[in-house]
Design a protein around this motif. Structure first.
Motif, short mmCIF file in Angstrom:
data_model
loop_
_atom_site.label_atom_id
_atom_site.label_comp_id
_atom_site.label_asym_id
_atom_site.label_seq_id
_atom_site.Cartn_x
_atom_site.Cartn_y
_atom_site.Cartn_z
N ARG A 1 59.26 18.12 54.48
CA ARG A 1 58.54 19.08 55.53
C ARG A 1 59.66 20.28 55.79
NH1 ARG A 1 53.25 19.96 58.06
NH2 ARG A 1 53.49 21.96 58.84
N THR A 2 59.16 21.42 55.69
CA THR A 2 60.29 22.53 56.08
C THR A 2 59.49 23.25 57.07
OG1 THR A 2 59.45 24.08 54.54
CG2 THR A 2 61.14 22.68 53.80
N HIS A 3 60.41 24.18 57.87
CA HIS A 3 59.99 25.12 59.09
C HIS A 3 60.73 26.46 58.83
CE1 HIS A 3 58.83 26.63 62.77
NE2 HIS A 3 57.91 25.52 63.09
N GLY A 4 59.92 27.62 58.68
CA GLY A 4 60.53 28.78 58.38
C GLY A 4 59.83 29.81 59.15
N ASN A 5 59.24 29.37 60.37
CA ASN A 5 58.42 30.46 61.18
C ASN A 5 59.47 31.49 61.67
OD1 ASN A 5 55.90 28.93 60.63
ND2 ASN A 5 55.26 28.90 62.53
N TYR A 6 60.46 31.49 62.08
CA TYR A 6 61.51 32.10 62.38
C TYR A 6 62.08 32.88 61.31
CZ TYR A 6 60.73 30.89 67.29
OH TYR A 6 60.50 30.68 68.57
N PRO A 7 62.27 34.09 61.10
CA PRO A 7 62.99 34.76 60.09
C PRO A 7 64.39 34.13 60.07
CG PRO A 7 61.87 36.66 61.34
CD PRO A 7 61.78 35.44 62.13
N HIS A 8 65.09 33.72 60.98
CA HIS A 8 66.62 33.35 60.86
C HIS A 8 66.39 32.00 60.03
CE1 HIS A 8 65.41 32.13 64.75
NE2 HIS A 8 66.38 31.45 64.76
N HIS A 9 65.42 31.26 60.43
CA HIS A 9 65.25 29.93 59.94
C HIS A 9 64.94 30.01 58.34
CE1 HIS A 9 64.83 28.06 64.06
NE2 HIS A 9 66.28 28.15 63.84
N ALA A 10 64.07 30.94 58.02
CA ALA A 10 63.50 31.23 56.75
C ALA A 10 64.77 31.65 55.85
CB ALA A 10 62.37 32.28 56.46
N THR A 11 65.52 32.48 56.35
CA THR A 11 66.73 32.95 55.85
C THR A 11 67.63 31.71 55.29
OG1 THR A 11 66.44 35.13 56.44
CG2 THR A 11 68.71 34.47 55.52
N ALA A 12 68.01 31.03 56.43
CA ALA A 12 69.07 29.81 56.27
C ALA A 12 68.42 28.67 55.32
CB ALA A 12 69.16 29.05 57.55
N LEU A 13 66.97 28.40 55.22
CA LEU A 13 66.47 27.54 54.36
C LEU A 13 66.69 28.01 52.83
CD1 LEU A 13 62.73 26.10 55.08
CD2 LEU A 13 63.58 26.87 52.49
N LEU A 14 66.36 29.48 52.35
CA LEU A 14 66.71 29.56 51.22
C LEU A 14 68.04 29.81 51.03
CD1 LEU A 14 64.18 33.09 51.22
CD2 LEU A 14 63.90 30.69 50.13
N ARG A 15 69.04 29.90 51.92
CA ARG A 15 70.44 29.92 51.61
C ARG A 15 70.92 28.41 51.25
NH1 ARG A 15 71.92 32.31 55.90
NH2 ARG A 15 72.14 30.33 57.10
N GLY A 16 70.11 27.67 52.06
CA GLY A 16 70.42 26.31 51.66
C GLY A 16 70.08 25.73 50.20
N LEU A 17 69.00 26.32 49.74
CA LEU A 17 68.48 26.13 48.40
C LEU A 17 69.11 27.00 47.38
CD1 LEU A 17 64.62 25.98 49.02
CD2 LEU A 17 66.35 24.19 48.73
N GLY A 18 70.32 27.88 47.73
CA GLY A 18 70.93 28.67 46.87
C GLY A 18 69.98 29.89 46.29
N LEU A 19 69.07 30.32 47.13
CA LEU A 19 68.14 31.60 46.91
C LEU A 19 68.48 32.55 47.76
CD1 LEU A 19 64.73 29.34 46.62
CD2 LEU A 19 66.08 30.40 44.69
N PRO A 20 68.26 33.97 47.05
CA PRO A 20 68.45 35.10 47.96
C PRO A 20 67.33 35.02 48.89
CG PRO A 20 67.23 35.44 45.92
CD PRO A 20 67.75 34.08 45.77
N PRO A 21 67.54 36.06 50.01
CA PRO A 21 66.67 36.19 51.36
C PRO A 21 65.37 36.54 50.99
CG PRO A 21 69.09 37.21 51.76
CD PRO A 21 68.94 36.63 50.36
N GLU A 22 65.28 37.28 49.79
CA GLU A 22 64.03 37.84 49.31
C GLU A 22 63.13 36.80 48.60
OE1 GLU A 22 66.69 39.12 46.44
OE2 GLU A 22 66.76 39.11 48.59
N ALA A 23 63.66 35.70 48.28
CA ALA A 23 63.03 34.74 47.58
C ALA A 23 61.69 34.31 48.05
CB ALA A 23 63.69 33.47 47.21
N ASP A 24 60.67 34.02 47.44
CA ASP A 24 59.41 33.80 48.05
C ASP A 24 59.16 31.93 48.09
OD1 ASP A 24 58.85 32.89 45.37
OD2 ASP A 24 57.44 34.43 44.96
N ALA A 25 58.19 31.55 48.41
CA ALA A 25 57.72 30.33 48.67
C ALA A 25 57.57 29.68 47.37
CB ALA A 25 56.33 30.09 49.50
N GLU A 26 56.86 30.14 46.36
CA GLU A 26 56.85 29.55 44.96
C GLU A 26 58.58 29.33 44.50
OE1 GLU A 26 54.72 31.87 42.15
OE2 GLU A 26 52.99 31.69 43.54
N SER A 27 59.33 30.24 44.56
CA SER A 27 60.85 29.95 44.49
C SER A 27 61.41 28.75 45.06
CB SER A 27 61.48 31.02 44.67
OG SER A 27 61.09 32.29 43.62
N ALA A 28 61.09 28.70 46.30
CA ALA A 28 61.56 27.69 47.18
C ALA A 28 60.87 26.26 46.74
CB ALA A 28 61.32 27.91 48.54
#
Length: 457
Positions: A110-137
């Motif tokens: 279960r993830t939580h990315g409602n705040y933009p800074h949390h969403a960016t950190a989540l993608l960074r942890g997955l090795g994805l760029p900030p503009e990546a979408d939910a399908e990529s995650a």
């Protein structure tokens, strides 16, 4: 008394005892005999009722009034407030694409990315760029074990937990602690207050609100409902989603301060010197780094009430762990209990851990104020979402949730305001006692107020 009614009364009695409330108030007519219409396998209905009842009792004791019968429908509508919020007639989207359940290679997270800074950190942890979408995650998570994903995302500053089954031993250990931990943190003379009136028993009480999302704002919204001068303080660099603030900002003023900047910290410290209550909802270690931990505040400001909300608790092992209601549900085992098919995790019918924590924290603050006026002292109140989850997991369950006899009509339990020239429809208060307030004051625009106490008495 057996069944659900006994479960909610048992919980209320335990909470009331932890708040040192007089037993005579438990005989007040809070009960309708009808459950709160929040159907689930876990006893969310009893948790919600007991939490609102505790806050109602605590408010009533400040003036000697008695609670009136609580409205189960009103409680249910309040607990699901985000579903009834309308901004100029439109319902805002409350869940971001990166918040939710995702499959991992060996289970679910279960993830939580409602705040933009949390969403960016989540993608960074997955090795994805900030503009990546939910399908990529989702694709990245499918290729990772849940534990690896959780560790990588957490290390990057994001939020992710593995969806786990309940651990009865852990929950039993947690339940040995009170649901609301109210304790004296130091000596101080009593603070004399003006005589209480039922409509606003907290008039004259000054509250600094350092909380976000649902639980903390529900607590401080309750204190504002009862007449407290509540000033919410947010960091300048982390905007709050507008809908979230309007959903729980009733009766409070809102200002922006960077507590790491000298001028802003000076303004905050001046406010703190004349505050009666400070409510925090950030990680315990973050508050400690700012010099705002309960023990430090108690030592510096005798007579202060320090109320602390955490997701996982304040013990050293979890004090730096980020969390939200949805994540605690997933990690504690609730998500699997509420699964509809045993294949995909489920969720409670409301953010019930958050809302319950808010009412229980408010009850703790009011009980601490009552004790401070009578006996003096500096008081600390602690509530955690994980402790509330353990309480829910120890309550009776049903094999499958039973739908309500009739659809719930939210209309009688809503209020409409004009905020910045726009129509805002939100839920009304669930708390109730004889002579008490039955409507919220309007929420104010986020961050627009000056860092000063209100001029109002």
């Amino acid at each position: 008394m057996t069944g659900p009614a006994s479960a909610r009364h048992r919980l209320l009695r335990r909470v009331w005892a932890s708040l040192a409330g007089h037993p005579s108030f438990l005989s007040a007519p809070l009960e309708t005999g009808r459950a709160v219409p929040l159907p689930a396998r876990t006893d969310v209905a009893s948790l919600a009722w007991a939490s609102v009842a505790a806050a109602s009792l605590a408010a009533a004791t400040l003036t000697g009034e008695r609670p009136i019968t609580l409205d189960p429908d009103r409680i249910a509508v309040s607990y699901t407030s985000e579903r009834h919020l309308l901004l100029n007639g439109e319902r805002p989207s409350v869940w971001a694409p990166l918040s939710g359940f995702f499959r991992s290679s060996d289970g679910w997270v279960r993830t939580h990315g409602n705040y933009p800074h949390h969403a960016t950190a989540l993608l960074r942890g997955l090795g994805l760029p900030p503009e990546a979408d939910a399908e990529s995650a989702a694709a990245a998570l499918r290729g990772m074990p849940a534990g690896v994903a959780t560790q990588a995302i957490t290390a990057a500053g994001g939020l992710c937990v593995g969806v786990s089954h309940e651990n009865a031993a852990v929950d039993a250990t947690l339940r040995r602690a009170p649901v609301v931990d109210l304790r004296q943190g130091g000596a101080a003379l009593p603070r004399l207050r003006d005589s209480r009136i039922a409509q606003a028993p907290l008039r004259g009480i000054r509250v600094l609100d350092l909380t976000r999302v649902i639980a903390g704002p529900v607590a401080t919204r309750t204190l504002a409902l009862l007449g407290a001068d509540v000033l919410r303080i947010d960091p300048r660099a982390l905007p709050e989603p507008e809908w979230q603030h309007l959903d729980s900002g009733h009766g409070k003023r809102s200002t922006l301060l960077d507590l790491n900047a000298a001028d802003d910290r000076g303004a905050f410290d001046r406010l703190l010197a004349s505050a009666d209550v400070v409510v925090t909802g950030y990680r315990a270690t973050a508050m400690d780094r700012l010099g705002l931990g309960p023990q430090r505040l108690a030592a510096q400001y005798p007579g202060l009430i320090v109320a602390r909300l955490t997701a996982w608790g304040a013990e050293p092992a979890v004090a730096d762990r980020r969390g939200f209601d949805s994540l605690v549900q997933a990690a504690s085992g609730i998500a699997w209990i509420e699964s509809s098919d045993g294949e995909r995790p489920g969720a409670l019918p409301a953010q019930a851990l958050d809302h319950s924590a808010g009412y229980l924290l408010a009850a703790g603050v009011m009980s601490a104020l009552r004790a401070q006026e009578t006996d003096g002292g500096t008081w600390i109140v602690d509530v955690s979402l994980r402790r509330i989850a353990a309480e829910l997991l120890g309550m009776p369950r049903t094999p499958s949730p039973e739908p309500s006899d009739a659809p719930l009509d939210p209309a009688p339990h809503l209020q409409e305001f004009a905020v910045d020239g726009r129509s805002v429809i939100t839920t009304g208060p669930a708390l109730a006692y004889d002579g008490g307030p039955n409507a919220y004051l309007p929420p104010r625009p986020w961050g627009r107020d000056t860092p000063n106490w209100s001029e109002l008495p």
